[in-house]
Design a protein around this motif. Structure first.
Motif, PDB file in Angstrom:
ATOM      1  N   ILE A 174      45.757  41.550  40.736  1.00 48.00           N
ATOM      2  CA  ILE A 174      46.356  40.261  40.567  1.00 48.00           C
ATOM      3  C   ILE A 174      45.398  39.058  40.731  1.00 48.00           C
ATOM      4  N   PHE A 175      46.010  37.961  40.490  1.00 52.47           N
ATOM      5  CA  PHE A 175      45.167  36.832  40.383  1.00 52.47           C
ATOM      6  C   PHE A 175      44.474  36.379  41.498  1.00 52.47           C
ATOM      7  N   SER A 176      45.103  36.501  42.742  1.00 51.20           N
ATOM      8  CA  SER A 176      44.295  36.259  44.097  1.00 51.20           C
ATOM      9  C   SER A 176      43.299  37.139  44.235  1.00 51.20           C
ATOM     10  N   GLY A 177      43.605  38.364  43.899  1.00 54.42           N
ATOM     11  CA  GLY A 177      42.703  39.451  44.111  1.00 54.42           C
ATOM     12  C   GLY A 177      41.359  39.299  43.201  1.00 54.42           C
ATOM     13  N   CYS A 178      41.833  38.880  42.095  1.00 55.28           N
ATOM     14  CA  CYS A 178      40.426  38.599  41.082  1.00 55.28           C
ATOM     15  C   CYS A 178      39.837  37.548  41.538  1.00 55.28           C
TER      16      CYS A 178
END
Length: 338
Positions: free
Chosen positions: A115-119
Motif C-alpha cells: 500500500i502507498f503508506s507502507g511504501c
C-alpha cells in the motif's frame, strides 16, 4: 506455486484502480498501492532467494542484537567506540527490518503488492538508516583517529557528552535528509504503479515519474554527494593520519592492536560505501535493473549481517564479552534446572 502475471494484466489494473484527479491542467494518477516486480521474472530463483534472505536476516538480527547487548552489560565496553558500534548495530536492524520482511512475503506470494503508506514508510526508513550510517561511519573514523593519533587527549576530546552529540547529529542528519527525499519523491506525479524492484527503493520509484523533475534530481544529487563522497573523503583523511601514526609505533604488538581496531571499521566502510556508491552515483541509464536489484539485496542484507561478524572476529574485547555473556546465560540455565 508462483504465478507469473501477464504484463497486460498489470496495465489493466493500473487503469482501473487509479484515481483520476485534475492537477495543473493535466490528468494525473494517484495510486493507492504499488506492485513490486521483485524477482518474479525468475520464479525458480525465488525460493532460493527466500531461503538466502531469511537466513541472512535471522543472522543479522542475532548478531547485531548480541553486539548491542554486550555493549550495554559489559562495563569494559562502555567506551566511545562501542557506543558508536551499538548505534551502528541498531541501525542495521532497523534498515533490514524496513525491507526484508516485505521481500520475504512477496517471494512466496503471487500478489506482490504494497500500500502507498507502507511504501512511504519503507522508503523513509531505508533512506534514514542508510544516511545515518554514512555519517556515523565518518564519526567512527574520527574516533579511531583521536584514539591512535591523540591517545593522551582521547578521554578529554571524546568524552561521553561529545560522543552522544556526535551520534545525535548522525541520526538527525539521516532523518532530515530522508524526510526531504521521501516527501519530494512521493509528490511527483507517476504514470504507473509497477515498481521494478523488490522494495520501495527511491530510484526505482522515481522511474515511474511522468516527467523528470529538476528539483528532485538536484536534491538527490546534493544529498548523495554530502552523504557519500564527503564522508568517504573524511574517512580517507583520517586513515592517512592513522596509518602514518601506526607506522611510527615501535612495538609490533602496538602496531597489531592498532591495525586490529582500525581494520574492522575499514572493512565495514569498504563494504558499505562500495555498494552505496555503485547504486547512487552512477548514471541512471547505465547497467541493468536486475543488477541493481542484486546490489540492493547485498547492500541491504549481506553488509548488515557481516558487520557484527567482522567486529567480533577482529576484536578480542568483543569476543571476550560475548563469551562472558554466553557463560552467564549458561550458568543461569543450569541454576534454573537445579
Amino acid at each position: 506455486m508462483n504465478i507469473i502475471l501477464d504484463p497486460s494484466i498489470f496495465n489493466h489494473i493500473r487503469i482501473t484502480t487509479g484515481k483520476r484527479k485534475q492537477m495543473q491542467g493535466e490528468n494525473l494518477t494517484s495510486w493507492n498501492f504499488f506492485f513490486l516486480e521483485g524477482f518474479s521474472k525468475y520464479p525458480k530463483l525465488e525460493i532460493v532467494l527466500f531461503i538466502f534472505s531469511l537466513l541472512m536476516y535471522l543472522i543479522t538480527l542475532l548478531g547485531n542484537s548480541t553486539l548491542i547487548l554486550i555493549t550495554v552489560v559489559d562495563a569494559r565496553l562502555q567506551t566511545p567506540m562501542y557506543l558508536f558500534l551499538g548505534n551502528l548495530s541498531f541501525m542495521d536492524i532497523c534498515y533490514t527490518s524496513a525491507s526484508i520482511p516485505t521481500l520475504l512475503v512477496n517471494l512466496l506470494s503471487s500478489q506482490k503488492t504494497i500500500i502507498f503508506s507502507g511504501c512511504a514508510a519503507q522508503m523513509y526508513l531505508s533512506l534514514a538508516m542508510g544516511s545515518t550510517e554514512c555519517v556515523l561511519l565518518a564519526v567512527m573514523a574520527y574516533d579511531r583517529y583521536v584514539a591512535i593519533c591523540r591517545p593522551l587527549r582521547y578521554p578529554i576530546i571524546m568524552n561521553r557528552q561529545v560522543c552522544v552529540q556526535m551520534a545525535t547529529i548522525s541520526w538527525v542528519t539521516g532523518s532530515l535528509t530522508a524526510l526531504l527525499e521521501t516527501s519530494f519523491a512521493l509528490q511527483i506525479p507517476r504514470c504507473g504503479n509497477l515498481i521494478d524492484h523488490f522494495t520501495c527503493e527511491i530510484l526505482a520509484v522515481l522511474k515511474l515519474a511522468c516527467t523528470r523533475s529538476l528539483l528532485m534530481d538536484t536534491i538527490m544529487l546534493v544529498i548523495s554527494v554530502l552523504l557519500l563522497p564527503v564522508p568517504v573523503l573524511l574517512i580517507c583523511i583520517s586513515y592517512v593520519f592513522i596509518l602514518s601514526t601506526i607506522l611510527r609505533i615501535s612495538s609490533a604488538e602496538g602496531r597489531n592492536k592498532a591495525f586490529s581496531t582500525c581494520g574492522a571499521h575499514l572493512t565495514v566502510v569498504i563494504l558499505y560505501y562500495g555498494a552505496a556508491l555503485s547504486m547512487y552515483l552512477k548514471p541512471s541509464s547505465s547497467g541493468s535493473q536486475e543488477i541493481d536489484k542484486i546490489i540492493s539485496l547485498l547492500y541491504g542484507v549481506l553488509t548488515p549481517m557481516l558487520n557484527p561478524i567482522i567486529y567480533s572476529l577482529r576484536n578480542k574485547e568483543v569476543k571476550d564479552a560475548v563469551k562472558k555473556v554466553l557463560g552467564k546465560m549458561y550458568l543461569q540455565q543450569i541454576q534454573e534446572h537445579l
